[in-house]
Design an enzyme around this catalytic site. Structure first.
Site, PDB file in Angstrom:
ATOM      1  N   GLU A 107      29.607  20.559  86.047  1.00  0.00           N
ATOM      2  CA  GLU A 107      30.417  19.641  85.227  1.00  0.00           C
ATOM      3  C   GLU A 107      31.840  20.138  85.197  1.00  0.00           C
ATOM      4  OE1 GLU A 107      28.814  19.977  81.317  1.00  0.00           O
ATOM      5  OE2 GLU A 107      26.809  19.417  81.989  1.00  0.00           O
ATOM      6  N   LYS A 109      35.112  21.504  83.254  1.00  0.00           N
ATOM      7  CA  LYS A 109      35.371  22.240  82.019  1.00  0.00           C
ATOM      8  C   LYS A 109      36.586  21.578  81.371  1.00  0.00           C
ATOM      9  CE  LYS A 109      35.500  26.961  80.288  1.00  0.00           C
ATOM     10  NZ  LYS A 109      36.543  26.847  79.315  1.00  0.00           N
ATOM     11  N   ASP A 111      39.554  20.901  78.872  1.00  0.00           N
ATOM     12  CA  ASP A 111      40.444  21.840  78.189  1.00  0.00           C
ATOM     13  C   ASP A 111      40.864  21.269  76.837  1.00  0.00           C
ATOM     14  OD1 ASP A 111      41.850  24.089  77.782  1.00  0.00           O
ATOM     15  OD2 ASP A 111      43.484  23.617  79.160  1.00  0.00           O
ATOM     16  N   TYR A 219      28.763  17.251  76.090  1.00  0.00           N
ATOM     17  CA  TYR A 219      28.118  17.879  77.245  1.00  0.00           C
ATOM     18  C   TYR A 219      26.893  18.711  76.931  1.00  0.00           C
ATOM     19  CZ  TYR A 219      31.649  21.248  75.671  1.00  0.00           C
ATOM     20  OH  TYR A 219      32.448  22.042  74.912  1.00  0.00           O
ATOM     21  N   LYS A 306      36.898  29.132  86.681  1.00  0.00           N
ATOM     22  CA  LYS A 306      38.192  28.629  86.216  1.00  0.00           C
ATOM     23  C   LYS A 306      39.108  28.336  87.406  1.00  0.00           C
ATOM     24  CE  LYS A 306      39.701  30.042  82.253  1.00  0.00           C
ATOM     25  NZ  LYS A 306      40.117  29.453  80.991  1.00  0.00           N
ATOM     26  N   CYS A 400      77.918  26.534  70.278  1.00  0.00           N
ATOM     27  CA  CYS A 400      77.380  25.260  70.758  1.00  0.00           C
ATOM     28  C   CYS A 400      78.139  24.839  72.017  1.00  0.00           C
ATOM     29  CB  CYS A 400      77.516  24.196  69.674  1.00  0.00           C
ATOM     30  SG  CYS A 400      77.018  22.563  70.245  1.00  0.00           S
ATOM     31  N   CYS A 403      80.211  21.500  71.029  1.00  0.00           N
ATOM     32  CA  CYS A 403      81.286  21.388  70.046  1.00  0.00           C
ATOM     33  C   CYS A 403      81.900  22.739  69.678  1.00  0.00           C
ATOM     34  CB  CYS A 403      80.790  20.673  68.787  1.00  0.00           C
ATOM     35  SG  CYS A 403      79.680  21.673  67.792  1.00  0.00           S
ATOM     36  N   CYS A 418      72.728  24.258  66.270  1.00  0.00           N
ATOM     37  CA  CYS A 418      74.143  24.035  66.005  1.00  0.00           C
ATOM     38  C   CYS A 418      74.222  23.401  64.614  1.00  0.00           C
ATOM     39  CB  CYS A 418      74.741  23.089  67.045  1.00  0.00           C
ATOM     40  SG  CYS A 418      76.355  22.460  66.498  1.00  0.00           S
ATOM     41  N   CYS A 424      79.132  17.166  65.722  1.00  0.00           N
ATOM     42  CA  CYS A 424      78.707  17.555  67.076  1.00  0.00           C
ATOM     43  C   CYS A 424      78.214  16.295  67.806  1.00  0.00           C
ATOM     44  CB  CYS A 424      77.609  18.602  66.972  1.00  0.00           C
ATOM     45  SG  CYS A 424      77.004  19.162  68.555  1.00  0.00           S
TER      46      CYS A 424
HETATM   47  S1  IVH Z   1      28.819  24.193  77.772  1.00  0.00           S
HETATM   48  C1  IVH Z   1      27.089  28.108  75.393  1.00  0.00           C
HETATM   49  N1  IVH Z   1      30.222  22.501  79.146  1.00  0.00           N
HETATM   50  O1  IVH Z   1      34.227  25.898  77.181  1.00  0.00           O
HETATM   51  C2  IVH Z   1      28.326  27.362  75.641  1.00  0.00           C
HETATM   52  N2  IVH Z   1      31.391  23.975  77.663  1.00  0.00           N
HETATM   53  O2  IVH Z   1      34.127  28.854  77.293  1.00  0.00           O
HETATM   54  C3  IVH Z   1      27.998  26.061  76.249  1.00  0.00           C
HETATM   55  N3  IVH Z   1      33.807  23.590  77.602  1.00  0.00           N
HETATM   56  O3  IVH Z   1      33.312  26.543  73.867  1.00  0.00           O
HETATM   57  C4  IVH Z   1      29.208  25.306  76.519  1.00  0.00           C
HETATM   58  N4  IVH Z   1      33.847  21.933  79.027  1.00  0.00           N
HETATM   59  O4  IVH Z   1      34.577  24.399  74.354  1.00  0.00           O
HETATM   60  C5  IVH Z   1      30.261  23.501  78.238  1.00  0.00           C
HETATM   61  N5  IVH Z   1      31.304  20.891  80.411  1.00  0.00           N
HETATM   62  C6  IVH Z   1      31.348  21.880  79.504  1.00  0.00           C
HETATM   63  C7  IVH Z   1      32.562  22.334  78.915  1.00  0.00           C
HETATM   64  C8  IVH Z   1      32.533  23.391  78.003  1.00  0.00           C
HETATM   65  C9  IVH Z   1      34.569  22.702  78.230  1.00  0.00           C
HETATM   66  C10 IVH Z   1      34.325  24.613  76.653  1.00  0.00           C
HETATM   67  C11 IVH Z   1      33.602  24.669  75.338  1.00  0.00           C
HETATM   68  C12 IVH Z   1      33.139  26.082  75.167  1.00  0.00           C
HETATM   69  C13 IVH Z   1      34.005  26.814  76.133  1.00  0.00           C
HETATM   70  C14 IVH Z   1      33.273  28.027  76.629  1.00  0.00           C
END
Ligand code: IVH
Length: 700
Positions: A107, A109, A111, A219, A306, A400, A403, A418, A424
């Site tokens: 999946e 991740k 942010d 998720y 990451k 500034c 001015c 400023c 200004c």
């Molecule tokens: S599963 C046991 N799935 O990443 C933790 N986390 O570093 C299970 N996050 O706190 C988390 N996308 O906030 C999971 N597809 C995803 C995610 C995800 C973002 C974040 C989440 C978690 C952090 C862990």
């Protein structure tokens, strides 16, 4: 009628789902608004059928949130992170060694900020942040405003109680918009969408949270005895209940498939309208997950890969200093053009003097530029090896650049300012541009460039001068013709009808954004009251802290600002709030305290109803309180105090009957005759027998 209201709610919920979750609306905005208005009308006429989960309640309220700390039923762990494919291979090898063959779900991740949603009997009961993993904050009021979080589930087969977890995030477009607005009122912008999402969840006002346009992707389902055997199955089911589940998901049988998923999304993510920072790889089968278990911090059945932030090395050529409307001075780096994430970057933000000193950035340095979730690229480091000989630490300007006034630094602020607000030029022009903007006076036809032109040609030196502009003068300006001149003059005239709250926002008091201006207008009612308010009175107002109070007081002490207000008032702008039309005066002057939770109305809705019917509400019980409106789980202290002071205690049904009479009152001016429980009767110490105390044994 109840059936009709319910039917309308289901219909609107479904349109919301199609629009926000499926991205596949069946009807247009206009039709949707008509349905919502119809529901609002019916709910107002029938407060007895109120429901806090109704789609009309998504707008939130301005009442301060409490954010109680809640213990997680299951700890909210984090994931082990890596940037290396080798470590993903090691993870896979460990899993196979432990349980033999395993399939994974890959999946994105997201942010944002993690959230746990608990549903009871198909309704959202609680939304809690991750916190320290063991305990988080109850942010339910704010999460309820997120359109992609279902308040009531669709379909069937969901457990009577379960928790589903996911990520709350702010889409990039909304993030950009929010930061522009913040810069406009002199607030520091959020560094990235993640901070913006986390900050928005902690807002005191859920009405403001509703305006932040947050989104939520889920998720993972948590709990024992879930009726599924795999992760994928659980998410597919959750999707049918109305949750937003990402489509960017794949079942991968081996490293090759995992690798392909990662490589695909490392590029494809750049086209997504939200920020992602990696890929999460999870064992699909729940039985295998149980065998793998957890370390102290993270599950052994999942790992996060990451993405590397995109970075380029280039050279810092020079630094410009930009002066904004509030006088804040922002250093902007001019760079040797470099290709980064598909675009050529020539400029980057350097934030402030502290940031420059921290990284010891010097003119001529080789610098690393990154594009993370941020829109404007930023300089994240210096290549010391290529530093030119004889370079000296960077010196921030002392005066500034526009001015020549000496810059100042305010306590607790990283930026230089400023202080020459009155003279200004970019501050003056910036204030006029803000004044005419859409959310302020909404004056059409005048863009930034025209304002600059009007200022340069000496026609306009402040916002009040706009009201002296004549059509003939405008029509001869370059790029304007008679038609646009007419348009501008009409629009300026029309702006005299803009309500007080927006005028207050338009005059540009530092830190007074749109929402604060609305609050101030509602509480102080006129500019005179606001100008007369002491700092203590300002701080006592809802949602006004020390910083805002000081800024308001400073503003009105300033002679130029006072003159501007006086002149705008002469021109006919609105400096008083309009009286709100009351639904009735059934509760005329009665004072209520609300406590506990209620079956049919949210507390915010009850407050609204009290106000609409002429009553008042306060936070604590005193000798002046007329009624304690008590729900379930009411605080024992409030109850004891109310009893001691002889304050009458009523429940939701009794309250409804008080205002049901009120609705009739509104229709017939001779109010006492038509109302079953009239305001007069409800005066203290009368008709006590009509108002039965709630069953107090429940609370003892
Ligand atoms: S599963 C046991 N799935 O990443 C933790 N986390 O570093 C299970 N996050 O706190 C988390 N996308 O906030 C999971 N597809 C995803 C995610 C995800 C973002 C974040 C989440 C978690 C952090 C862990």
């Amino acid at each position: 009628m109840r059936e009709k209201i319910e039917q309308l709610r289901r219909e609107i919920d479904d349109h919301n789902y199609r629009y926000y979750v499926l991205n596949d609306p069946l009807i247009g905005d206009y039709e949707f608004d008509a349905l919502l208005r119809e529901l609002q009308r019916l709910e107002e006429a029938h407060p007895e059928f109120a429901d806090p989960d109704s789609p009309t309640q998504r707008v939130g309220s301005d009442t301060a949130n409490a954010f109680e700390t809640v213990e997680h039923r299951y700890p909210m762990l984090s994931l082990s992170n890596t940037y290396s494919m080798d470590e993903i291979r090691e993870f896979d090898a460990r899993v196979r060694k432990e349980v033999g063959e395993a399939e994974y779900v890959c999946e994105l991740k997201f942010d944002g900020t993690a959230i746990g949603l608990t549903y009871e009997n198909g309704r959202l009961a609680r939304a809690v942040t991750r916190g320290d993993g063991t305990r988080g904050d109850d942010v339910t009021a704010n999460v309820r405003t997120i359109r992609t979080v279902p308040l009531r589930l669709k379909g069937e087969g969901f457990p009577p109680q379960f928790e589903i977890r996911g990520e709350i995030f702010m889409p990039l477009g909304s993030f950009e918009r929010l930061n522009r607005e913040r810069e406009d009122i002199g607030e520091a912008p959020f560094a990235n969408p993640r901070n913006a999402a986390a900050g928005s969840l902690k807002l005191q006002s859920s009405a403001e949270a509703a305006r932040r346009e947050l989104d939520c992707t889920l998720y993972s389902m948590v709990g024992e005895n879930l009726p599924f055997s795999t992760h994928l199955e659980s998410l597919e089911k959750a999707r049918t209940w109305g949750f937003k589940i990402s489509d960017a998901m794949a079942l991968c049988r081996d490293m090759e498939e995992i690798d392909a998923f990662i490589r695909h999304w490392d590029t494809a993510r750049k086209t997504l309208p939200f920020a992602t920072d990696g890929v999460v790889i999870k064992v699909n089968d729940f039985a295998l997950r149980n065998r793998l278990g957890f370390t102290a911090k993270a599950p052994r059945w999942a790992v996060a890969y990451k993405f590397k932030a995109e970075r380029a090395l280039t050279r810092l050529l020079s630094v410009d200093f930009q002066v904004g409307r509030t006088g804040a001075v922002t250093p902007v780096a001019n760079l040797e053009p470099v290709l980064l994430a598909g675009t050529v970057v020539k400029r980057a933000s350097l934030h402030n003097a502290e940031q420059i000193a921290l990284l010891d950035i010097r003119l001529g340095d080789g610098v690393y530029v990154e594009k993370g979730g941020e829109i404007i690229p930023k300089i994240t480091g210096v290549d010391l090896d290529s530093r030119p000989e004889g370079s000296r630490p960077f010196e921030f300007v002392a005066r500034c650049p526009e001015c020549g006034t000496e810059l100042v630094k305010y306590e607790g602020e990283a930026r230089h300012y400023c202080p020459n607000q009155s003279h200004c030029p970019p501050q003056i022009v910036g204030r006029i541009v803000h004044f005419i903007s859409r959310k302020a006076m909404n004056i059409d036809g005048l863009g930034d460039e025209t304002v600059q032109l009007l200022y340069d040609s000496g026609l306009v030196a402040d916002a009040a001068d706009l009201y002296d502009l004549r059509r003939e003068l405008l029509a001869v300006l370059p790029r304007l013709g008679e038609k646009s001149a007419d348009n501008i003059i009409n629009s300026i005239e029309k702006s005299k009808q803009v309500p007080f709250a927006r005028v207050l926002f338009a005059i540009g008091i530092r830190f007074v954004g749109e929402a604060t201006a609305r609050n101030l207008a509602a509480q102080f009612r006129s500019i005179d009251e606001l100008m007369a308010a002491t700092t203590e009175e300002l701080v006592a107002a809802e949602e006004v802290g020390e910083k805002i109070a000081v800024s308001i007081a400073d503003f009105f002490r300033d002679e130029t600002a006072r003159r501007l207000v006086a002149r705008l008032r002469e021109k006919g702008l609105r400096f008083e709030a309009e009286e709100k039309a009351l639904s009735s005066d059934a509760l005329g002057g009665l004072r209520f305290v609300i406590s506990g939770t209620f079956a049919r109305h949210s507390r915010d809705r009850l407050k609204e109803l009290i106000e609409q019917h002429g009553g008042r509400h306060t936070g604590s019980v005193s000798a002046n309180t007329d009624f304690l409106l008590a729900g379930d789980n009411i605080g024992p202290a409030k109850l004891t105090k109310a009893r001691k002071l002889g304050v009458r205690i009523i429940d939701e049904t009794e309250f409804e009957s008080m205002i049901a009479g009120g609705t009739a009152v509104a229709e017939t001016p001779s109010r006492s005759a038509s109302s079953p429980v009239s305001a007069e009767k409800l005066q203290k110490n009368e008709a006590a027998e009509e108002i039965k105390p709630v069953q107090t044994s429940l609370f003892e």
